[in-house]
Design a protein around this motif. Structure first.
Motif, short mmCIF file in Angstrom:
data_model
loop_
_atom_site.label_atom_id
_atom_site.label_comp_id
_atom_site.label_asym_id
_atom_site.label_seq_id
_atom_site.Cartn_x
_atom_site.Cartn_y
_atom_site.Cartn_z
N TYR A 1 33.03 31.61 48.27
CA TYR A 1 34.42 31.22 48.07
C TYR A 1 34.73 29.93 48.83
O TYR A 1 34.32 29.77 49.98
CB TYR A 1 35.34 32.34 48.55
CG TYR A 1 36.78 32.06 48.23
CD1 TYR A 1 37.29 32.36 46.97
CD2 TYR A 1 37.63 31.47 49.17
CE1 TYR A 1 38.61 32.08 46.65
CE2 TYR A 1 38.95 31.19 48.85
CZ TYR A 1 39.43 31.50 47.60
OH TYR A 1 40.73 31.22 47.28
N GLY B 1 28.39 32.58 41.53
CA GLY B 1 29.42 33.48 42.06
C GLY B 1 28.91 34.90 42.18
O GLY B 1 29.56 35.75 42.78
N SER C 1 28.85 36.82 45.44
CA SER C 1 30.11 37.01 46.17
C SER C 1 30.16 38.38 46.82
O SER C 1 29.84 39.39 46.21
CB SER C 1 31.29 36.87 45.20
OG SER C 1 32.47 37.23 45.90
N ARG D 1 35.66 23.02 48.20
CA ARG D 1 36.55 23.21 47.06
C ARG D 1 36.58 21.95 46.19
O ARG D 1 36.55 22.02 44.96
CB ARG D 1 37.95 23.57 47.56
CG ARG D 1 38.98 23.76 46.48
CD ARG D 1 38.74 25.08 45.70
NE ARG D 1 40.01 25.49 45.12
CZ ARG D 1 40.73 26.51 45.55
NH1 ARG D 1 40.33 27.26 46.54
NH2 ARG D 1 41.89 26.80 45.00
N THR E 1 41.49 38.40 47.42
CA THR E 1 40.82 37.10 47.24
C THR E 1 40.56 36.78 45.76
O THR E 1 40.89 35.70 45.28
CB THR E 1 39.46 37.09 47.98
OG1 THR E 1 39.65 37.69 49.26
CG2 THR E 1 38.91 35.69 48.11
N TYR E 2 39.92 37.73 45.07
CA TYR E 2 39.60 37.51 43.66
C TYR E 2 40.47 38.39 42.76
O TYR E 2 40.00 38.95 41.77
CB TYR E 2 38.11 37.76 43.41
CG TYR E 2 37.22 36.67 43.95
CD1 TYR E 2 37.37 35.35 43.52
CD2 TYR E 2 36.24 36.95 44.89
CE1 TYR E 2 36.56 34.34 44.02
CE2 TYR E 2 35.42 35.94 45.39
CZ TYR E 2 35.58 34.64 44.95
OH TYR E 2 34.77 33.65 45.44
#
Ligand SMILES: [Zn+2]
Length: 481
Positions: free
Chosen positions: A385, A419, A422, A393, A230-231
């Motif tokens: 996310y 973030g 996360s 988004r 994902t990251y």
């Protein structure tokens, strides 16, 4: 001996996790998630199931890494298609899936009803009738059936899967992924004629020092690794300073008379934020303002968090042992009814509202955004996310105008993100997590990431560890031994 891997979901994208394995005539499925994104594409992919229908009759077991909908959300679809075998996962994940899958079914049913009503209205003004009424992807009964077919597996307890023997087929062992309550990495042993191959499925890899949950276990030695990405191209802020940052945001918005609208995943993120705000209130670092958790699902999930104290980390265990309820205090309100939710629109004092869905695709958050997005005093606080093409988004990317309930609205509210909360490891954390298993690995398959993230992580793994890395596309098959 050979294992056949069939990558069916979360291939070059982050949602719809689903991987099919075959060995010695046995077939299992790792995860069965819902694909999220553009409505039509999502509908198309989700109705075509988590694996090709031809492979369904041979399926003897499913294993679920954790409760997030992009991993669990198409299990009811699998049931609808006729799957009657066991679904192995942790006891906590079973308790979380109960409200989460029923909520997902409720959304599916609501969406279908809406589309059928719209078609009916069009027919009444002379549009040609559609062939068949739309059918929901699955119903509450399908979701209930998933829970019935779930089999609890405790962490680190080797478990032979249904239809397999010691020498032929699959066994698993689950370890803590440190990503959300009850989340696991799945260590799979595939055997043929007594010969074994070890495969590690990362599920979603978490991070050290996250609130509430324990740190991830080290990765066990394996021959093959299926890892999330994902990251894969990002480095997070360390989780530590998030408390100060949140305090700063709350003070600023409260002083200008605005409200803070937080699209928050009903699971984990909401509970983390609640715990942080509880600490900030107790320490008098934020003004006393009303805080609302406006999500029936989040309320139910919070009960599961309260119950599963065995999954708590030291900090929250310590709070609990002092008789403090980490998820409740005077200014915090869990709204239940639609009326209570609507009443928030008329509240003219600063307040904080957390609501689902976390990517702003459905649920009560849409009403709060519709009411608050055009007021520059407000803050929309993104906490997780946001998949491509979701409303969340678009907000993160600060598009000047967005559509809410089909109506164009100007984004005048401030948009900020934290973030730090996360639950996904970033690039360096992924590299560190896989490190203990690197020596034995023959190949790495990257899943659950968008192409740019995958490419960056692939290059880093090749550079650091000299391993072969593949990023399979949906439908790709591999044979490994
Ligand atoms: Zn997840």
């Amino acid at each position: 001996m050979a294992i056949r891997l069939h990558f069916w979901g979360a291939a070059r994208t982050v949602t719809g996790s689903s991987h099919h394995l075959e060995c010695a005539g046995r077939q299992i499925l790792l995860d069965c998630g819902l694909f999220q994104g553009r409505r039509q594409e999502a509908q198309e992919i989700n109705t075509h199931l988590a694996l090709p229908p031809a492979e369904l009759p041979g399926l003897s077991a499913a294993v679920l890494s954790h409760a997030h909908i992009d991993h669990s959300g198409n299990l009811p679809g699998l049931i609808k298609q006729g799957y009657r075998g066991p679904i192995y996962t942790t006891p906590t994940t079973i308790d979380l899936c109960d409200p989460m899958l029923k909520d997902s079914a409720h959304i599916q049913e609501g969406d279908t009803e809406f589309m059928n009503r719209r078609r009916e209205r069009r027919r009444m003004i002379g549009a040609p009738p559609g062939a068949q009424p739309f059918e929901p992807l699955y119903t509450q009964e399908d979701a209930e059936q998933v829970i019935q077919q779930m089999r609890p597996v405790n962490l680190h307890e080797p478990t032979l899967l249904a239809g397999s023997t010691r020498d032929e087929g699959f066994s698993i062992s689950l370890s803590n992924a440190g990503h959300m309550l009850g989340s696991t990495c799945v260590f799979v042993e595939a055997a043929e004629h007594g010969q074994k191959t070890r495969l590690l499925f990362s599920g979603d890899v978490g991070r050290k020092d996250l609130l509430i949950i324990k740190d991830p276990d080290p990765a066990p030695a394996a021959d093959y690794l299926i890892m999330e990405s994902t990251y894969g191209n990002r480095l997070h802020q360390p989780p530590g300073p998030v408390k100060q940052k949140l305090a700063g945001l709350v003070k600023r918005v409260a002083s200008r008379g605005g409200r803070i609208i937080v699209p928050a995943f009903a699971v984990e993120r909401t509970q983390q934020l609640v715990m942080l705000l509880h600490q900030l209130t107790d320490e008098k670092l934020i003004p006393q303002l009303p805080i609302y958790v406006d999500s029936p699902l989040a309320s139910k999930v919070t009960e599961v968090f309260r119950r599963h104290t065995e999954d708590w980390d030291a900090e929250i265990t310590n709070l609990g042992s002092q008789g403090v309820d980490p998820f409740g205090w005077q200014q915090l309100h869990y709204t239940r009814t639609v009326q209570e939710s609507k009443a928030l629109n008329d509240l003219h004092v600063p307040f904080i509202v957390m609501s689902a869905s976390g990517m702003c695709e459905a649920g009560r958050i849409l009403h709060h955004l519709k009411n608050g997005v055009e007021d520059p005093r407000n803050l929309i606080l993104i906490t997780g996310y946001q998949a491509a093409n979701t409303l969340g988004r678009k907000l993160v990317e600060r598009m000047p105008e967005v559509n809410i309930f089909g109506e164009p609205m100007r984004v005048r509210a401030e948009v900020d993100s934290i973030g730090e909360l996360s639950g996904h490891a970033d690039q360096s954390e992924l590299l560190a997590w896989m490190e203990p298993t690197v020596k034995t690995l023959k190949k790495v398959f990257l899943v659950h990431g968008e192409p740019l993230a995958q490419q960056a992580l692939k290059e880093e793994i090749e550079r650091h560890y000299g391993l072969e890395v593949v990023c399979p596309a949906r439908g790709d098959r591999f044979e490994v031994a």
